[in-house]
Design an enzyme around this catalytic site. Structure first.
Site, PDB file in Angstrom:
ATOM      1  N   SER A   1      17.439 -21.900  87.898  1.00 44.32           N
ATOM      2  CA  SER A   1      16.719 -22.937  88.606  1.00 44.32           C
ATOM      3  C   SER A   1      17.323 -23.162  89.982  1.00 44.32           C
ATOM      4  O   SER A   1      17.861 -22.240  90.580  1.00 44.32           O
ATOM      5  CB  SER A   1      16.694 -24.227  87.791  1.00 44.32           C
ATOM      6  OG  SER A   1      15.689 -25.081  88.280  1.00 44.32           O
TER       7      SER A   1
ATOM      8  N   HIS B   1      28.864 -26.664  89.873  1.00 41.51           N
ATOM      9  CA  HIS B   1      30.145 -27.294  90.159  1.00 41.51           C
ATOM     10  C   HIS B   1      30.014 -28.284  91.313  1.00 41.51           C
ATOM     11  O   HIS B   1      29.036 -28.259  92.056  1.00 41.51           O
ATOM     12  CB  HIS B   1      31.194 -26.227  90.478  1.00 41.51           C
ATOM     13  CG  HIS B   1      31.506 -25.330  89.324  1.00 41.51           C
ATOM     14  ND1 HIS B   1      32.725 -25.322  88.686  1.00 41.51           N
ATOM     15  CD2 HIS B   1      30.737 -24.406  88.671  1.00 41.51           C
ATOM     16  CE1 HIS B   1      32.707 -24.439  87.696  1.00 41.51           C
ATOM     17  NE2 HIS B   1      31.511 -23.870  87.670  1.00 41.51           N
TER      18      HIS B   1
ATOM     19  N   ASP C   1      26.395 -20.003  92.139  1.00 46.45           N
ATOM     20  CA  ASP C   1      25.981 -18.699  92.639  1.00 46.45           C
ATOM     21  C   ASP C   1      24.488 -18.743  92.915  1.00 46.45           C
ATOM     22  O   ASP C   1      23.733 -19.371  92.166  1.00 46.45           O
ATOM     23  CB  ASP C   1      26.225 -17.616  91.586  1.00 46.45           C
ATOM     24  CG  ASP C   1      27.691 -17.256  91.414  1.00 46.45           C
ATOM     25  OD1 ASP C   1      28.547 -17.911  92.045  1.00 46.45           O
ATOM     26  OD2 ASP C   1      27.982 -16.318  90.645  1.00 46.45           O
TER      27      ASP C   1
END
Length: 285
Positions: A246, A145, A88
């Site tokens: 980050s 991911h 995200d």
């Protein structure tokens, strides 16, 4: 001087690592009242949607870091087609790798060789390929991911500073992603080599991977780990996580036909399609 430039400049003298480690200790506290106060304040300030979390009760997490790296419900992030967003966040920049350079922000480019810890041979794999940067803001889901299925071949820890990686800093600190502490993960995919770089930032207490656990904080010099036993991760499978926010930088040896609806600083979700899979070229067919 703009407020954004001032914010960037005042970061130079700050003891990045000391501040980040102190925050890290606080984020690991198991003093219930303090942990719960931190979690509730964070949810309120950043408007975190706990309805997506596998555990929606904010007091159920043992530490703030457990809350911050919370798992989502299984159906919260369906996987799209082609190349996936690894997290995200905001798709801050993306496009072709041109003359070893990637775009950080308008007016600022950085070197693929520097990003990969000075490895010119590895950087050559991505000459003429594509890249994409995803910035994770504090409210975002902070597990990373796989954008494509791949087999891990090497992990490289690169020491560095811990500047913030928000838009104010990326606009004003040159070579930011090649300055900050980072973890470079090299994968082989059916479309050619892929690098997924987890970039540290100010008050990021640690970076973890699913195959080796917590990696940072470290210090000193570049450290390389080769993997003779295959570690294969499927497309969309979790590969790591940030303990506080980050940026992820992805690089592909082939050209990616990015979705034309995307633009710099577009909000993306983990699993969202960013475009087609990389063109592997004749070398990898």
């Amino acid at each position: 001087m703009t407020p954004a430039k001032f914010f960037a400049l005042i970061q130079y003298p700050i003891p990045h690592h000391l501040l980040s480690r102190l925050v890290g200790y606080l984020a690991e506290t198991r003093i219930a009242w303090l942990k719960n106060a931190l979690v509730r304040a964070f949810i309120k300030v950043f408007k975190v949607d706990m309805g997506e979390a596998a555990e929606p009760d904010p007091t159920a997490y043992a530490t703030f870091n457990d809350f911050f790296t919370r798992e989502l419900k299984p159906d919260a992030r369906p996987l799209g087609e082609g190349l996936l967003s690894p997290a995200d966040g905001n798709l801050s920049q993306f496009g072709p790798v041109e003359a070893d350079k990637l775009l950080q922000a308008k007016g600022h480019r950085f070197s693929m060789i520097d990003l990969l810890g000075g490895d010119a041979e590895a950087a050559r794999r991505y000459s003429g390929g594509s890249y994409a940067n995803v910035y994770l803001s504090p409210k975002d889901y902070h597990r990373v991911h796989m954008p494509l299925a791949g087999t891990l071949t090497e992990m490289v820890y690169v020491p560095g500073r811990l500047f913030s990686v928000n838009s104010a800093t990326t606009d004003h600190v040159p070579n930011l992603f090649a300055r900050n502490e980072r973890l470079v993960c090299h994968f082989d995919t059916e479309y050619g080599p892929m690098a997924v770089v987890l970039v540290g930032a100010m008050i990021v207490a640690a970076i973890e991977t699913v195959w080796a656990g917590q990696i940072t904080p470290l210090s000193g010099q570049v450290q390389r780990v080769r993997f003779d036993q295959p570690i294969h991760l499927e497309r969309g499978e979790e590969m790591g996580r940030f303990k506080l926010g980050s940026t992820v930088v992805m690089a592909f040896a082939g050209k990616v036909d990015f979705d034309p609806s995307l633009a710099p600083k577009t909000k993306v979700s983990m699993g969202q399609s960013l475009g087609g899979v990389p063109d592997p070229g004749p070398e990898y067919v």
